[in-house]
Design an enzyme around this catalytic site. Structure first.
Site, mmCIF file in Angstrom:
data_model
loop_
_atom_site.group_PDB
_atom_site.id
_atom_site.type_symbol
_atom_site.label_atom_id
_atom_site.label_comp_id
_atom_site.label_asym_id
_atom_site.label_seq_id
_atom_site.Cartn_x
_atom_site.Cartn_y
_atom_site.Cartn_z
ATOM 1 N N THR A 1 0.827 -1.213 0.000
ATOM 2 C CA THR A 1 0.000 0.000 0.000
ATOM 3 C C THR A 1 0.855 1.254 0.000
ATOM 4 O O THR A 1 0.679 2.145 -0.839
ATOM 5 C CB THR A 1 -0.881 -0.013 1.271
ATOM 6 O OG1 THR A 1 -1.523 -1.274 1.326
ATOM 7 C CG2 THR A 1 -1.904 1.072 1.262
ATOM 8 N N VAL A 2 1.788 1.337 0.922
ATOM 9 C CA VAL A 2 2.587 2.570 1.041
ATOM 10 C C VAL A 2 3.565 2.693 -0.132
ATOM 11 O O VAL A 2 3.719 3.776 -0.722
ATOM 12 C CB VAL A 2 3.339 2.610 2.395
ATOM 13 C CG1 VAL A 2 4.227 3.844 2.485
ATOM 14 C CG2 VAL A 2 2.348 2.588 3.554
ATOM 15 N N VAL B 1 6.486 6.987 12.680
ATOM 16 C CA VAL B 1 5.614 7.421 13.783
ATOM 17 C C VAL B 1 4.604 8.436 13.255
ATOM 18 O O VAL B 1 4.984 9.409 12.601
ATOM 19 C CB VAL B 1 6.414 8.100 14.914
ATOM 20 C CG1 VAL B 1 5.511 8.425 16.101
ATOM 21 C CG2 VAL B 1 7.589 7.254 15.345
ATOM 22 N N GLU C 1 -3.637 -4.602 11.867
ATOM 23 C CA GLU C 1 -2.412 -5.214 11.331
ATOM 24 C C GLU C 1 -2.624 -6.721 11.163
ATOM 25 O O GLU C 1 -3.424 -7.328 11.896
ATOM 26 C CB GLU C 1 -1.243 -5.025 12.317
ATOM 27 C CG GLU C 1 -0.889 -3.587 12.643
ATOM 28 C CD GLU C 1 0.200 -3.000 11.738
ATOM 29 O OE1 GLU C 1 0.783 -3.746 10.932
ATOM 30 O OE2 GLU C 1 0.427 -1.791 11.832
ATOM 31 N N LYS D 1 6.451 3.103 18.554
ATOM 32 C CA LYS D 1 6.449 4.521 18.175
ATOM 33 C C LYS D 1 6.928 5.414 19.323
ATOM 34 O O LYS D 1 7.688 6.355 19.100
ATOM 35 C CB LYS D 1 5.053 4.911 17.702
ATOM 36 C CG LYS D 1 4.677 4.208 16.387
ATOM 37 C CD LYS D 1 3.196 4.318 16.097
ATOM 38 C CE LYS D 1 2.823 3.675 14.777
ATOM 39 N NZ LYS D 1 1.363 3.518 14.615
HETATM 40 N N1 HSE Z 1 -1.514 -0.226 12.791
HETATM 41 C C1 HSE Z 1 -0.985 1.103 12.801
HETATM 42 C C2 HSE Z 1 -2.014 2.027 13.441
HETATM 43 C C3 HSE Z 1 -0.665 1.518 11.396
HETATM 44 O O1 HSE Z 1 -3.170 1.612 13.586
HETATM 45 O O2 HSE Z 1 -1.689 3.141 13.822
HETATM 46 C C4 HSE Z 1 0.145 2.776 11.285
HETATM 47 O O3 HSE Z 1 1.372 2.693 11.913
#
Ligand code: HSE
Length: 384
Positions: free
Chosen positions: A10-11, A125, A183, A198
């Site tokens: 995706t990214v 982050v 995820e 993060k």
């Molecule tokens: N699973 C992460 C979230 C994706 O929900 O923030 C982005 O880092």
């Protein structure tokens, strides 16, 4: 600049799209060509003309022309090998890989210094929200005392849904999952591990320290029930998954934990999949960074900015163009208070005491004032 993108999910595709669409502007920004030389992924994908497709990341690493390697495969095994090998060859690296930086940042940064290479990871982050650079550079006049925030969009979305739609945790999780928010390893989101990755990265930069990721205590949202949320609300709070780091006399305090936040606090009003980071420092006091923490273009935006930074010429030269055409922004909705009923198009209307209150539909101010000729009224712009 010749770029090799490893990982076309995706990214990765978002990065290809932004670099392609914004090519001319970005080239002007750095004064040289911006070329995606390779797109590397195990699955065959269609890429713009002139981009070489490969399944073997060694093709990217072994090409001396490639000076920027973008690692977007995630995970902490092959990604680590790719990044270390790229740095060893003196290439700049851009990554969004929070887990890798949180677990192996110390080792990776040492390798980078050893080979005079640079690694950028703003996208790791807060998605596209600039938070790593502010924590690292922009607040340098201050001592950073504390960082806290909502760093996981998925759990924030689930908590919001539980409250607004009166759902229990499992029901909200099913909806979030259906929307593709969770995820592949749901535990990363639900057990606070992603938020811990993060906050590690922010704390590392704010406090100029490395520490063991495994020492961070992370509690997720599985224990939060609708009942707790209702009681919290009665007490004037909302439950959010808060990641927090602060300097202590004898070390660094850091954890991730469901926390009751006063409803008066802006952080309590960050809902849906939005993220927020609040940095507390000695001179500036509190500063908040708010926005979308995930999504194709959101995260790709931070990745592309980092790619450009690897070749950025002096940003403080101010070689901007002078623009003479400056106008007020007058196409808007307007609030009007008048003592008489008005003959205008409106979105909302009510009357109270002797006042007639309107919120108009979007309209050019000239046209509106023309319609209001001869009337006496108070008028302000309305946003939203
Ligand atoms: N699973 C992460 C979230 C994706 O929900 O923030 C982005 O880092």
């Amino acid at each position: 600049m010749k770029i090799g993108i490893i990982g076309l999910g995706t990214v990765g595709f978002g990065v290809v799209e932004i670099l392609t669409e914004q090519k001319e502007r970005l080239e002007k920004q750095i004064g040289e060509e911006v070329v995606i030389k390779y797109g590397c992924s195990l699955e065959e994908v269609s890429l713009p003309e002139n981009v070489i497709y490969t399944q073997d990341f060694h093709d990217v690493l072994n090409d001396d022309e490639v000076d920027v390697v973008v690692e977007l495969i995630g995970g902490i095994t092959i990604a680590k090998t790719i990044i270390i090998e790229a740095l060893k060859k003196g290439k700049s690296v851009v990554t969004a890989n929070k887990a890798l930086i949180a677990h192996y940042g110390e080792e990776i940064f040492k390798e980078a210094s050893l080979h005079h290479a640079k690694i950028y990871y703003e996208a790791s982050v807060g998605g596209g929200i600039p938070v790593v650079v502010p924590a690292k550079e922009d607040l340098v006049a201050n001592e950073i005392l504390k960082i806290e925030g909502i760093l996981n969009g998925t759990t924030n979305f689930i908590l919001t849904l539980m409250e607004t739609d009166n759902l229990d945790f499992d029901e909200a999780l099913t909806i979030a999952d259906g929307l593709g928010f969770v995820e592949a390893d749901a535990s990363l989101d639900l057990d606070g591990i992603d938020a811990a990755h993060k906050i590690y990265i922010l704390a590392m930069n704010a406090f100029h320290s490395f520490f063991d990721f495994d020492k961070i205590q992370a509690n997720g949202i599985r224990q939060v029930t609708k009942k707790d949320m209702d009681y919290a609300k009665k007490l004037g709070y909302r439950i959010k998954l808060i990641a927090q780091a602060k300097k202590l006399e004898n070390g660094i305090g850091i954890d991730v934990s469901p926390t009751l936040i006063s409803l008066k606090d802006m952080v309590a009003n960050v809902n849906q999949a939005y993220n927020v980071v609040e940095i507390t420092c000695n001179y500036l006091e509190n500063v908040l960074f708010y926005g979308k923490g995930a999504g194709r273009y959101v995260t790709a935006s931070a990745v592309v900015s980092d790619i450009i930074k690897t070749h950025q010429k002096d940003m403080w030269e101010h070689d901007y163009t002078h623009v003479n055409c400056i106008y007020p922004i007058t196409f808007s909705k307007y609030y009007i208070r008048s003592h008489r009923a008005l003959d205008i198009d409106y979105e909302t209307y009510f009357s109270q005491d002797k006042d007639h209150i309107y919120i108009t539909n979007e309209i050019e101010l000239d046209e509106l004032t023309h319609q209001l000729e001869g009337e006496t009224y108070n008028l302000f712009k309305v946003r939203g």
